[in-house]
Design a protein around this motif. Sequence first.
Motif, PDB file in Angstrom:
ATOM      1  N   TYR A 441     -89.350  29.297  55.149  1.00 35.81           N
ATOM      2  CA  TYR A 441     -89.572  30.335  56.150  1.00 35.81           C
ATOM      3  C   TYR A 441     -88.494  31.414  56.012  1.00 35.81           C
ATOM      4  O   TYR A 441     -88.781  32.615  56.084  1.00 35.81           O
ATOM      5  N   TYR A 442     -87.261  30.956  55.815  1.00 38.10           N
ATOM      6  CA  TYR A 442     -86.141  31.888  55.689  1.00 38.10           C
ATOM      7  C   TYR A 442     -86.289  32.787  54.458  1.00 38.10           C
ATOM      8  O   TYR A 442     -86.169  34.011  54.551  1.00 38.10           O
ATOM      9  N   ILE A 443     -86.516  32.177  53.276  1.00 36.90           N
ATOM     10  CA  ILE A 443     -86.529  32.995  52.056  1.00 36.90           C
ATOM     11  C   ILE A 443     -87.830  33.783  51.911  1.00 36.90           C
ATOM     12  O   ILE A 443     -87.877  34.785  51.193  1.00 36.90           O
ATOM     13  N   GLY A 444     -88.876  33.355  52.609  1.00 30.73           N
ATOM     14  CA  GLY A 444     -90.145  34.065  52.514  1.00 30.73           C
ATOM     15  C   GLY A 444     -90.245  35.214  53.495  1.00 30.73           C
ATOM     16  O   GLY A 444     -90.330  36.386  53.107  1.00 30.73           O
ATOM     17  N   GLY A 445     -90.229  34.889  54.801  1.00 32.29           N
ATOM     18  CA  GLY A 445     -90.410  35.920  55.827  1.00 32.29           C
ATOM     19  C   GLY A 445     -89.126  36.361  56.490  1.00 32.29           C
ATOM     20  O   GLY A 445     -89.114  37.358  57.215  1.00 32.29           O
ATOM     21  N   GLY A 446     -88.019  35.603  56.257  1.00 37.11           N
ATOM     22  CA  GLY A 446     -86.750  35.944  56.891  1.00 37.11           C
ATOM     23  C   GLY A 446     -86.701  35.464  58.330  1.00 37.11           C
ATOM     24  O   GLY A 446     -87.732  35.148  58.945  1.00 37.11           O
ATOM     25  N   THR A 502     -96.709  35.456  56.595  1.00 36.43           N
ATOM     26  CA  THR A 502     -95.764  35.249  55.491  1.00 36.43           C
ATOM     27  C   THR A 502     -95.192  33.838  55.540  1.00 36.43           C
ATOM     28  O   THR A 502     -95.024  33.187  54.501  1.00 36.43           O
ATOM     29  N   TYR A 503     -94.882  33.355  56.740  1.00 36.72           N
ATOM     30  CA  TYR A 503     -94.388  31.979  56.874  1.00 36.72           C
ATOM     31  C   TYR A 503     -95.418  30.975  56.329  1.00 36.72           C
ATOM     32  O   TYR A 503     -95.069  30.032  55.615  1.00 36.72           O
TER      33      TYR A 503
END
Length: 555
Positions: A441-446, A502-503
């Motif tokens: 979730y972090y690296i994809g959508g921030g 995005t997540y």
Amino acid sequence: MPEQKEKQLFPSPLDESLSVSVMEDILWIENAHPTSRDVPTDMKGFVSNGIHARRIYTFIIIVSVTFLFLIFRVGYLQVVQGVVYREAAEGNRQRSLPIPSERGLIFDSNTIQLTKNVPNFSLALVPQDLPRNKEERKQVIARVALLTNTPIENITETIEKYGSYSYESIIIQDDLDYDTAMNIYIAAADIPGIHIQRGSKRLYIEETSEKELALPSSMSHVLGYQGKLSPEELDTLYDAGYLPSDTIGKTGIEKTYETFLRGTYGTKQIEVDSFGKEQKILSEDPPFPGSHVVLSIDIHVQKALEHFLQKALTTGGFSRASAVAMDPRDGSLRALVSLPSFDSNDFSGGIDTKTYQGYISDDNQPLFNRAISGAFPAGSSIKPAFAAAALQEGLITPNSTFLSTGGLAVGQWFFPDWQAGGHGVTNVRRSIAWSVNTFYYYIGGGFGDVVGMGVEKMMEYLRYFYFDTKLGIDLPGEVAGFLPSKEWKEETKGERWYVGDTYNVSIGQGDILVTPLQITSYIATVANGGTIFKPHVVTKTIDITTGEEHPIPSE
């Protein structure tokens, strides 16, 4: 005018008053005409002789022209058109028949034979040899229907279906056993246009030196099967030498490598009688057999993979699954399983209606090769690709960490980890080992101060692995995956793209779709250090006549 003796019309008239002098009346008429005059006797002879000469001359010309026309016509028919008429006459007496070639066999990577050709017989009909008279034609078709226990309508429909190929043999009934074929052969001796055609049908078995074993059912998706040509296929392939009575690879290796397996047909020139029955062979050109095909599939690995996949389905209460085993060194497949499957032997010699309906009405679609034709959400298997993208973009390092507490909350929406309470502090290695959703979730959508890659950059890296295209495997039916975009969602769903989308994509869910083969290829690429090979199931072909091997190079 000199007197002339009267000539009576009747020598002895019944009544003297009715007696008429014919000559007198004629002379009276001649003398009475205002333009009448005496004509010299020699002039009369000249005119008479001239008319007579012209008539003879005209007659001679007409006769001469007629004879010249006949001479030229006979010469034209004998000299110019002689070859055509001679060929037409011989065409009624002589026939050129194809001699089918022996189809090449298919072997696994250990040279274990997986197919076998067995002789079979078919009842064939040549429409051109049927009677021209409609009633006689109907009687012949009725006799054929009675002999084969086939509805008259079916035979008539078959003849009409292949009406453009009236000089070719059309199969009325296939896969006859020897006794039935001989009985029909004897009974149909006086039926024009009917003959028994010898050929072969394909069996799919594991041939060993001791015995024949049944193949794992999943091999049917790899090997495929043969079937009769449809009228549309025949129209396309007739000029390439295919005939209405031929079979052709319909699916699997049988279809992809049809040109290698088929071989080259021979021909024989025969003499036939008035019924179109063969009397003697005039000449013969032998056929050339097709090539053998050797697979990269290991039948033992195939059996094991099918066994364990079926066991997992049974344990989990599921009914559909697929699995692919690829050699990362060259892209060759060692096993390809799609369950449920079917039996290729059901199609050998023609599948019956009941069996076919059973296949196509099955909700689990056993004829569908999920491994290459099914597109599904990627799931967590896609995470290493996004991890590699984040490392390449410099978004993270091998030592970067994120805290997993069980998921992320965005407004009223919550995006969970699969493990309640989360996985704690997680770096990239741990994220892959434990499939930690929060990390992606972090690296994809921030989240918070962390700026993710975003869907455009994520899809860009997936395209490097060819997730949006076909990989080009040498099996028919492969489909491409699907990679969503903001524009696509707005156009098709009428909605804007949210961070939640995005997540979902970052953990392989949402609208992203991939095939099992694509996932296998990308994992093999990671395993071999970054080389993407074109997946394939055939390693080489073997010329039966010379024994020469022709390797299929990896791409």
